[in-house]
Design a protein around this motif. Structure first.
Motif, short mmCIF file in Angstrom:
data_model
loop_
_atom_site.label_atom_id
_atom_site.label_comp_id
_atom_site.label_asym_id
_atom_site.label_seq_id
_atom_site.Cartn_x
_atom_site.Cartn_y
_atom_site.Cartn_z
N ALA A 25 0.82 -1.21 0.00
CA ALA A 25 0.00 0.00 0.00
C ALA A 25 0.86 1.27 0.00
O ALA A 25 0.62 2.19 -0.77
CB ALA A 25 -0.94 -0.01 1.21
N GLY A 29 2.14 6.13 -4.42
CA GLY A 29 0.77 6.61 -4.29
C GLY A 29 0.62 7.59 -3.14
O GLY A 29 -0.13 8.58 -3.25
N TYR A 106 4.52 3.28 -13.25
CA TYR A 106 4.99 3.30 -11.87
C TYR A 106 6.51 3.16 -11.85
O TYR A 106 7.22 3.84 -11.11
CB TYR A 106 4.35 2.14 -11.12
CG TYR A 106 4.34 2.27 -9.61
CD1 TYR A 106 3.30 2.92 -8.96
CD2 TYR A 106 5.35 1.73 -8.84
CE1 TYR A 106 3.27 3.02 -7.59
CE2 TYR A 106 5.33 1.83 -7.46
CZ TYR A 106 4.28 2.48 -6.84
OH TYR A 106 4.26 2.59 -5.47
N PHE A 231 -6.00 3.16 -5.64
CA PHE A 231 -4.57 3.07 -5.93
C PHE A 231 -3.75 2.97 -4.66
O PHE A 231 -2.88 2.11 -4.50
CB PHE A 231 -4.13 4.29 -6.74
CG PHE A 231 -2.71 4.22 -7.23
CD1 PHE A 231 -2.39 3.54 -8.39
CD2 PHE A 231 -1.69 4.86 -6.53
CE1 PHE A 231 -1.08 3.48 -8.85
CE2 PHE A 231 -0.37 4.79 -6.97
CZ PHE A 231 -0.07 4.11 -8.14
N SER A 234 -3.91 -0.23 -2.82
CA SER A 234 -3.62 -1.39 -3.70
C SER A 234 -4.86 -2.24 -3.93
O SER A 234 -4.80 -3.48 -3.91
CB SER A 234 -2.52 -2.29 -3.11
OG SER A 234 -1.36 -1.59 -2.89
N SER A 337 4.50 -6.14 -5.45
CA SER A 337 3.15 -6.70 -5.32
C SER A 337 2.42 -6.65 -6.66
O SER A 337 1.63 -7.53 -6.98
CB SER A 337 2.36 -5.98 -4.23
OG SER A 337 1.83 -4.75 -4.67
N1 TRP Z 1 -0.50 1.18 -3.45
C1 TRP Z 1 0.73 1.43 -4.14
C2 TRP Z 1 1.10 2.88 -3.94
O1 TRP Z 1 0.38 3.61 -3.34
C3 TRP Z 1 0.67 1.05 -5.59
C4 TRP Z 1 0.18 -0.33 -5.79
C5 TRP Z 1 0.81 -1.48 -5.43
C6 TRP Z 1 -1.04 -0.73 -6.36
N2 TRP Z 1 0.03 -2.55 -5.74
C7 TRP Z 1 -1.10 -2.12 -6.31
C8 TRP Z 1 -2.07 -0.01 -6.89
C9 TRP Z 1 -2.21 -2.79 -6.78
C10 TRP Z 1 -3.18 -0.70 -7.37
C11 TRP Z 1 -3.26 -2.06 -7.31
O2 TRP Z 1 2.11 3.31 -4.39
#
Ligand code: TRP
Length: 461
Positions: A25, A29, A106, A231, A234, A337
């Motif tokens: 997570a 983001g 990303y 986002f 995750s 992830s």
């Molecule tokens: N949550 C991560 C961030 O904030 C990005 C991320 C990792 C993500 N795995 C994910 C976003 C799966 C969406 C789905 O940087």
């Protein structure tokens, strides 16, 4: 199936799982995307809508992903098909495609953090004005090169063992990151002119409630806030389904969701407490409706280095190195992830070996990301499509599955639960959340097509 399960790792302890989920997570983001979305969508009004959606939608959907994953103990695509009701394969394809697209840009942004790290060590970052340096490194050959480099590191880790790496790095990384962010927030507080930044970030412009640019009911703001919720946690592409498929049944899923999402949102909030005062203190761009620069993708990368430049000298470069180092590591645990979901789905679907699957995915993700590494406008566009449309669609299907298709969802949640919220959750996931999400999605589509129309039409026609 069993060979595949052997090649996938398991979280030994509850803490291991929580740290891995936090590692997924917390990433770009929180520190890059949250301030950029806030700047683009109108400051405090956006923050309020985002917090609202985070609690009302983000938390129940995370619980839904955990319930699905722990119940099925399978990868996302197979987990959704395990009910035998309808063919969920297209949703699996949607998840994989979303993962591909998100990781492709990303990795470009993560490549920027790598460049800031390297160039801080060389003392270069603090020698230039942040916008000049950012313009030089963010699009072009060097950006492609570091994008490739980041993908290679991510692929290497996913190939050689995820669990120990994630657990270890998250344990040291999150505290360091929080410590640095707090220090920077205090520093930013004492800059003359910081007040206007707090004003933009923290006090909603009620006078602009129904105005054209900052509007609580603005479709763009709503879609951005919903996309950011998915986002940052995750959600919406099966990452949390995958991570929870190795859980034991005596875990309290609600408690874990609260720990993960509250840690996550605090870090994002802290990033805003640094970025906005700096933007106003150094006039990086005007924090006013309708006056924002075309691309706000650079918000973080222009604001934070300004702080290090002002500190200057050895310590300026040192802190800059440590800060971007932490950001890089946070991005890495998230990227892992994303790649893990994509590769494990390919393994499941096509019976590929892990090595081949990682290779195929990383090469295609690298190629897909090249346009984003050459053009930040493209990057912003891919980011918008991935979040405001793909993640929201994925999240919608996840709620439908947990609420309506899976018979034993509430029973599954009740295992290990200490607060009796299973029925409340089921009600939310069945009625409230799908309706809200479908509305946001339709509005988001509409907004998107309208934007494209505006671009296609001649000006002042
Ligand atoms: N949550 C991560 C961030 O904030 C990005 C991320 C990792 C993500 N795995 C994910 C976003 C799966 C969406 C789905 O940087």
């Amino acid at each position: 199936m069993s060979a595949d399960n052997d090649s996938r790792e398991q979280w030994g302890t509850r803490l291991g799982f929580i740290l891995a989920a936090i590692g997924s997570a917390v990433g770009l983001g929180n520190i890059w995307r949250f301030p950029y979305m806030t700047a683009e969508s109108g400051g405090a009004s956006f923050v309020i809508v985002y917090l609202f959606l985070l609690f009302l939608i983000g938390i129940p959907v995370m619980i839904a992903e955990f319930v699905i994953g722990r119940n099925a103990k399978l990868s996302p695509v197979k987990a959704l098909s395990s009910s035998g009701v309808a063919d969920w394969k297209p949703i699996g394809i949607l998840f994989v495609f979303t993962g591909f697209l998100i990781l492709s840009y990303y990795s470009v942004v993560a490549g920027w953090t790598l460049q800031y790290m390297v160039d801080s060590a060389g003392g270069v970052v603090t020698n230039y004005s942040p916008d000049v340096y950012f313009a030089a490194i963010s699009q072009g050959q060097r950006s492609v090169f570091f994008h490739l480099f980041f993908m290679l590191i991510t692929a290497g880790i996913v190939l050689s063992g995820v669990k120990r790496g994630i657990e270890k790095s998250v344990k040291f990384l999150i505290p360091t990151l929080v410590f640095l962010l707090m220090g920077l927030a205090v520093w930013a507080y004492f800059r003359p002119g910081a007040a206007a930044g707090y004003e933009f970030y923290l006090s909603p412009r009620t006078d602009l409630l129904f105005s054209e640019n900052y509007n609580f009911l603005d479709i763009n703001l709503l879609a951005n806030a919903a996309g950011q919720t998915f986002f940052t946690l995750s959600l919406g592409m099966g990452a949390m389904i995958t991570y929870s498929s190795y859980l034991s049944s005596n875990d309290d899923l609600v408690e874990e969701t609260l720990i993960i999402s509250l840690s996550n949102v605090s870090i994002a909030f802290l990033a805003g407490l640094i970025v906005f005062p700096i933007i106003s203190a150094y006039n990086i761009f005007p924090l006013e409706a309708g006056q924002l620069p075309e691309s706000t993708v650079s918000t973080l990368f222009q604001a934070i280095p300004q702080a290090f430049k002002s500190i200057g000298g050895f310590w300026g470069s040192f802190f800059s190195f440590v800060f971007f180092g932490c950001l890089f590591l946070a991005a890495l645990t998230s990227a892992i992830s994303l790649l893990e979901v994509v590769t494990s789905s390919l393994i499941d679907e096509f019976n590929l070996s892990r090595k081949l699957s990682v290779t195929i995915s990383s090469v295609s993700i690298f190629l897909l990301g090249v346009p984003a590494a050459l053009n930040t406008g493209w990057l912003g566009m891919a980011d918008k499509i991935a979040n405001n449309i793909l993640l929201l669609s994925g999240g919608f299907f996840i709620t439908i599955y947990a609420g309506w298709v899976m018979k034993e969802a509430a029973v599954e949640l009740k295992k290990g639960l200490s607060i009796p919220v299973a029925q409340l959750w089921l009600g939310l996931i069945r009625y409230f959340i799908p309706i809200i999400m479908l509305s946001v999605l339709l509005l988001s589509f509409w907004e998107f097509s309208y934007e494209m129309l505006q671009e296609a039409l001649p000006a002042n026609a």
